[in-house]
Scaffold this motif. Structure first.
Motif, short mmCIF file in Angstrom:
data_model
loop_
_atom_site.label_atom_id
_atom_site.label_comp_id
_atom_site.label_asym_id
_atom_site.label_seq_id
_atom_site.Cartn_x
_atom_site.Cartn_y
_atom_site.Cartn_z
N GLU B 443 0.81 -1.21 0.00
CA GLU B 443 0.00 0.00 0.00
C GLU B 443 0.85 1.26 0.00
N GLY B 444 2.13 1.12 -0.30
CA GLY B 444 3.03 2.27 -0.32
C GLY B 444 2.60 3.30 -1.35
N LYS B 445 2.91 4.56 -1.07
CA LYS B 445 2.51 5.65 -1.94
C LYS B 445 3.06 5.48 -3.35
N LYS B 446 4.37 5.23 -3.39
CA LYS B 446 5.05 5.15 -4.68
C LYS B 446 4.49 3.98 -5.50
N ASN B 447 4.33 2.86 -4.80
CA ASN B 447 3.86 1.66 -5.51
C ASN B 447 2.46 1.88 -6.08
N HIS B 448 1.59 2.50 -5.28
CA HIS B 448 0.21 2.69 -5.75
C HIS B 448 0.17 3.53 -7.03
N VAL B 449 0.96 4.59 -7.04
CA VAL B 449 0.96 5.46 -8.22
C VAL B 449 1.50 4.68 -9.43
N LEU B 450 2.59 3.96 -9.21
CA LEU B 450 3.17 3.20 -10.33
C LEU B 450 2.19 2.17 -10.86
N MET B 451 1.51 1.48 -9.94
CA MET B 451 0.60 0.41 -10.37
C MET B 451 -0.68 0.97 -11.00
N MET B 452 -1.17 2.08 -10.45
CA MET B 452 -2.33 2.73 -11.08
C MET B 452 -1.98 3.11 -12.52
N ASN B 453 -0.80 3.72 -12.67
CA ASN B 453 -0.38 4.13 -14.01
C ASN B 453 -0.25 2.92 -14.94
N LYS B 454 0.32 1.85 -14.41
CA LYS B 454 0.48 0.64 -15.22
C LYS B 454 -0.87 0.15 -15.74
N ARG B 455 -1.85 0.12 -14.84
CA ARG B 455 -3.15 -0.43 -15.23
C ARG B 455 -3.93 0.52 -16.15
N LEU B 456 -3.81 1.82 -15.86
CA LEU B 456 -4.64 2.77 -16.61
C LEU B 456 -4.02 3.16 -17.94
N ASN B 457 -2.69 3.12 -18.02
CA ASN B 457 -2.02 3.61 -19.23
C ASN B 457 -2.02 2.60 -20.37
N LYS B 458 -2.49 1.40 -20.09
CA LYS B 458 -2.53 0.37 -21.15
C LYS B 458 -3.33 0.85 -22.35
N PHE B 459 -4.28 1.75 -22.07
CA PHE B 459 -5.20 2.16 -23.13
C PHE B 459 -4.87 3.53 -23.70
N ASN B 460 -3.79 4.14 -23.19
CA ASN B 460 -3.48 5.52 -23.61
C ASN B 460 -3.45 5.67 -25.12
N GLY B 461 -4.28 6.55 -25.62
CA GLY B 461 -4.26 6.85 -27.05
C GLY B 461 -4.78 5.74 -27.93
N THR B 462 -5.25 4.66 -27.30
CA THR B 462 -5.74 3.54 -28.11
C THR B 462 -7.10 3.88 -28.70
N GLU B 463 -7.24 3.64 -29.99
CA GLU B 463 -8.56 3.69 -30.60
C GLU B 463 -8.71 2.36 -31.32
N LEU B 464 -9.66 1.57 -30.91
CA LEU B 464 -9.81 0.23 -31.48
C LEU B 464 -10.32 0.33 -32.92
N PRO B 465 -9.99 -0.65 -33.74
CA PRO B 465 -10.47 -0.61 -35.12
C PRO B 465 -12.00 -0.66 -35.17
N ASN B 466 -12.56 -0.08 -36.20
CA ASN B 466 -14.02 -0.08 -36.40
C ASN B 466 -14.79 0.46 -35.20
N SER B 467 -14.25 1.50 -34.60
CA SER B 467 -14.92 2.08 -33.42
C SER B 467 -16.20 2.82 -33.79
N VAL B 468 -16.26 3.29 -35.03
CA VAL B 468 -17.49 3.93 -35.51
C VAL B 468 -17.73 3.50 -36.96
N SER B 469 -18.98 3.63 -37.40
CA SER B 469 -19.26 3.45 -38.83
C SER B 469 -19.89 4.74 -39.33
#
Lengths: 288, 584
Positions: B443-469
């Motif tokens: 539950e360390g401060k540094k670890n939480h920030v690093l892990m939050m970023n790891k989980r949330l940044n997976k999608f950064n800037g991602t736009e999946l194919p065929n997102s709209v027609s």
């Protein structure tokens, strides 16, 4: 060949000195070693509470889920890989409070899982509220004038839900507990080992001394027949749920995975999940 | 001649209305017509009005027709409730048994044809065949052969007995002959011919079930709920053929937790539910996000809030799906529009779930889940299975003795290798508590920030194919924005308005998370005004678009939440009205 050592890791539990859960941890490690299992073939799934931390304290695959839901996760693990030895573990609040519904359904569904409940009749991690197994009149933070609710009987509930293996142990007797856990794991189907595991910090009533005084070993009854469900029901009632030992086992009951239509010996996780073109086309044709 | 046919059969639940509609629509689908069939039903087994509205076209359509040409009635209630949908010159064919009459409110140009369905059926052996008599009468009216449904009846009853097939066909013929004696201008109702072509005929839930089967899903824990149950009912028939299993759990909490357990242990697993069940899954949804366990959840939206309208259409779970769990997790939300898209979206969902190691929610709505539609056959070669980043045994063998495998290793893209219990050298811990790279509570401060970023940044800037027609005009005067099953109605509305000289574009959103902001922005910026069309009372999509950062000076909201899907004429009229008001 694995021994108890293989199931120990270097993590120091965050339990209070004297907590009954240490004995449960040791008994699980011994049972797994005695059964000559490999750590990678064991998955321990736990819930939330002091006891829920146990999945991190045994050297095996461990999954620490959300409060009250260890059994659904454990059943999912077993469905994906029927070769694994799957243990679920948690406390009385986790299993008989928030998770009671899952417990009854897991018992009747009868997947081959061993469920170990560390029952101390108190909520420890949240610092001392009464639990579903706290006695009538029991005083805790949330029952300052004494508990006006009645304690449930996990053993009677288990029998009523059609459980195939039921035992009760006590943290004071590691060798009996080890044997019960071993027998539970060997049992083909769902098994519950309810363990009186005293909380030395918040439960000043149900202490080691109290349990020593009040529990009754089933070995004291030479005529007791643990294959007799009716006798088990009676004994649990007669002893007010305080009997220890093997209470009931039905060896003829078939576990869930052996009854699933089309289920293969090879676990799902090891199967090729691609379907062939022919099956695809034929299945699609049903929509024409 | 009719270029397309809108036909409805109605009566009491439990008297075979469903199977009448299904026999009619399946038969025409086999002939090469395109079908869109929408059922009206209630949360009860017997009794209560039910109807099946079948639209028959020679081109694919994904919406109900604006008006009815023919209404087949087995009781007066059917006429009273649905007669108003008949167009000028439409026909009611009703069973003589209940002495039918047309209410005064109907157009004087609607014709009532009374036929002794029940009596004819009795003469041919069983009252239940009154439905067949009605089908024969319909066939004669629209110029089909009397044996148009022979192949469907053969597949339905052939295995039971040939006698039943023959009896039913005789009843159809009797209805056909009786209709021949009526004084009707049959040429006015003759259905235009179609080119024989092979389509599948299915509901969206079937497409999802089949998609899951093809994608390698082998474990499905689920709890029954309308309108999602068909997915588990389909897979309980299919999974045993491939070594998989469906478990009917005690509740939706168990369903998703069990799905998580199965996926953690290496199976491709899914569950399916609707709003009330989704609400119960929220804690486990957070667990899947926190533990980076791939799971696929089908949410078939129905009318809410609470038990709401269990058998009616609505699109009101968007906020719940995107923001319902506590804490912050990354997730993918797919919103296919048609059964065909639902099939491929389901295949994609399993690949995305394992690639990004996150929950993927396929959000449909009742109309998509339950309307039966003609669908182009699916392409086997388009089904690929990508299990994502898995640790190899060589990598595991390099884990030093006494150390745990870094299941949550911080990598550049935030995605860590997975192992499954049972693998040697892969021991690690998994917990919903904030954790270290080996899964130990931290539950360390540094670890939480690093892990939050790891989980949330997976999608950064991602736009999946065929997102709209996109369909319609470029740089339109008005851009219509929809989601889910409304695609057909909006497309038809768009086409009609374009024929009237208006410049209209239509964008349908197929992915709600990660939100396709870039693509959508370019479309929205190209339009003079925009209108967000959705089936809920608060304009969830309208607000979401702005929440994700898209602005437009002329952004309007068009809402419908009476439990029925949009009709093309409603889109047409509303957009036109809005354009006129705007031009003033």
């Amino acid at each position: 060949m694995a021994t108890v050592k293989e199931f120990r890791n270097n993590i120091r539990p965050n339990w209070c000195p004297g907590c009954g859960d240490f004995a449960v941890q040791a008994s699980i490690q011994r049972a797994l070693g005695n059964l000559d299992l490999e750590p990678e073939n064991v998955a321990i799934i736990s819930g939330i509470g002091c006891s829920g931390r146990i999945s991190g304290y045994v050297n095996a695959y461990g999954f620490h889920g959300v409060h009250g839901r260890s059994l659904p996760v454990a059943q999912g693990v077993k469905l994906a890989n029927r070769n694994l030895t799957v243990l679920a573990a948690g406390g009385d609040g986790d299993g008989f409070g928030i998770g009671l519904g899952h417990f009854m359904h897991a018992a009747r569904r009868n997947m081959d899982i061993t469920y170990i409940v560390m029952d101390n009749s108190i909520y420890g991690l949240t610092k001392g509220q009464h639990s579903p197994t706290s006695a009538f009149g029991f005083k805790a933070k949330t029952t300052p004038a004494g508990n006006i609710e009645n304690a449930i009987s996990p053993l009677q509930i288990a029998l009523a839900a059609g459980i195939g293996f039921l035992a009760q142990g006590f943290s004071h007797d590691v060798s009996q507990l080890t044997e019960l856990i071993q027998a539970g794991i060997r049992h083909k189907g769902f098994s519950l080992i309810n363990v009186f595991s005293p909380c030395v910090t918040y439960n000043k009533v149900n202490t080691y001394e109290w349990y020593k005084e009040h529990t009754i070993s089933l070995e004291q009854f030479p005529d007791y027949d643990p294959t007799n469900r009716k006798m088990a029901m009676e004994k649990v009632a007669d002893t007010d749920g305080l009997c220890t030992g093997l209470i009931f086992e039905d060896k003829n009951k078939q576990p869930f995975d052996s009854l699933v239509e089309g289920f293969k010996e090879t676990p799902v996780v090891h199967q090729d999940i691609h379907i062939d073109r022919d099956f695809f086309e034929k299945t699609m044709e049903e929509f024409a | 001649m009719l270029q397309e046919l809108s036909w409805k059969v109605g009566g009491q639940q439990g008297e075979g209305i469903d199977s009448t509609g299904k026999t009619f629509s399946t038969s025409l689908n086999r002939m090469g017509y395109y079908i869109y069939s929408y059922r009206h039903f209630s949360s009860r087994i017997k009794g209560g009005h039910t109807n099946d509205n079948v639209r028959v076209t020679t081109e694919p359509k994904s919406a109900s027709a604006d008006y009815l040409d023919i209404l087949v009635a087995f009781d007066q209630e059917t006429i009273d409730l649905n007669g108003g949908e008949l167009r000028d010159g439409g026909i009611v064919i009703a069973d003589a048994k209940f002495n039918p009459n047309l209410p005064d409110t109907l157009s004087s140009n609607v014709k009532l044809v009374v036929m002794p369905f029940t009596k004819i059926a009795e003469e041919h052996g069983a009252v239940i065949m009154k439905n067949m008599v009605a089908l024969g009468a319909t066939a004669r009216l629209v110029g089909l052969e009397a044996n148009f449904c022979a192949s469907v009846l053969q597949s339905r009853f052939g295995r039971k007995s040939q006698k039943i097939v023959d009896q039913n066909l005789e009843a159809v013929k009797a209805g056909y002959d009786t209709m021949s004696n009526e004084q009707i201008d049959f040429s006015a109702f003759k259905l235009a011919p179609t080119t024989p072509d092979k389509h599948l005929f299915m509901i969206g839930n079937d497409a999802i079930g089949f998609g899951a089967l093809a994608a390698g899903a082998r474990v499905m824990p689920a709890y029954p709920i309308t309108p999602a149950s068909d997915v588990m009912e389909y897979l309980i028939k299919k999974l045993p053929k491939v070594g998989g299993v469906v478990v009917q759990t005690e509740d939706e909490i168990a369903a998703l937790n069990m799905t998580i357990g199965a996926s953690y242990a290496g199976a491709r697993a899914l569950t399916a539910t609707s709003g009330p069940g989704l609400a119960l899954m929220m804690e486990a949804l957070g667990l899947a996000g926190m533990t980076e366990t791939p799971v696929v959840i089908i949410d078939t939206q129905r009318g809410g809030p609470s038990t709401g309208l269990p058998t009616k259409h609505e699109q009101s779970d968007m906020y719940a799906v995107l923001f319902g769990n506590h804490g912050e997790i990354g997730k993918i939300v797919l919103t296919p529009s048609t059964p065909e898209e639902s099939f491929y979206a389901t295949v994609d969902a399993f690949n995305y779930a394992e690639k990004y190691q996150c929950p993927v929610i396929i959000m449909t709505d009742l109309a998509l889940s339950l309307a039966s539609q003609s669908v182009r056959p699916f392409n086997y070669d388009a089904v690929t299975i990508d299990r994502g980043r898995l640790a190899t045994q060589e990598q595991l063998d390099q884990v030093p003795t006494g150390q745990m495998f870094k299941r949550y290793e911080r990598t550049e893209d935030g995605i860590s290798p997975r192992v499954f219990p049972g693998q040697r050298g892969g021991l690690h811990h998994v917990t919903g508590v904030e954790h270290s790279e080996i899964g130990r509570p931290d539950e360390g401060k540094k670890n939480h920030v690093l892990m939050m970023n790891k989980r949330l940044n997976k999608f950064n800037g991602t736009e999946l194919p065929n997102s709209v027609s996109y369909t319609g005009d470029k740089n339109p005067d008005i851009l219509l924005i929809g989601v889910g099953s409304s695609i057909g109605a909006i497309d038809e509305g768009t086409e009609r308005l374009r024929k009237q000289g208006l410049k209209v574009g239509h964008v349908q959103i197929k992915v709600l998370s990660p939100f396709p902001i870039n693509t959508l922005t370019s479309y929205v910026n190209s339009a003079k005004q925009t209108m967000v069309i959705e089936s809920n009372g608060t304009g969830q999509l309208f607000h979401l678009i702005q929440f994700f950062g898209l602005t437009h000076p002329e952004m309007k909201s068009y809402l419908k939440y009476d439990g029925t899907p949009f009709l093309p004429k409603e889109i047409e009229a509303h957009v036109k009205g809005s354009m006129i008001a705007w031009q003033r």
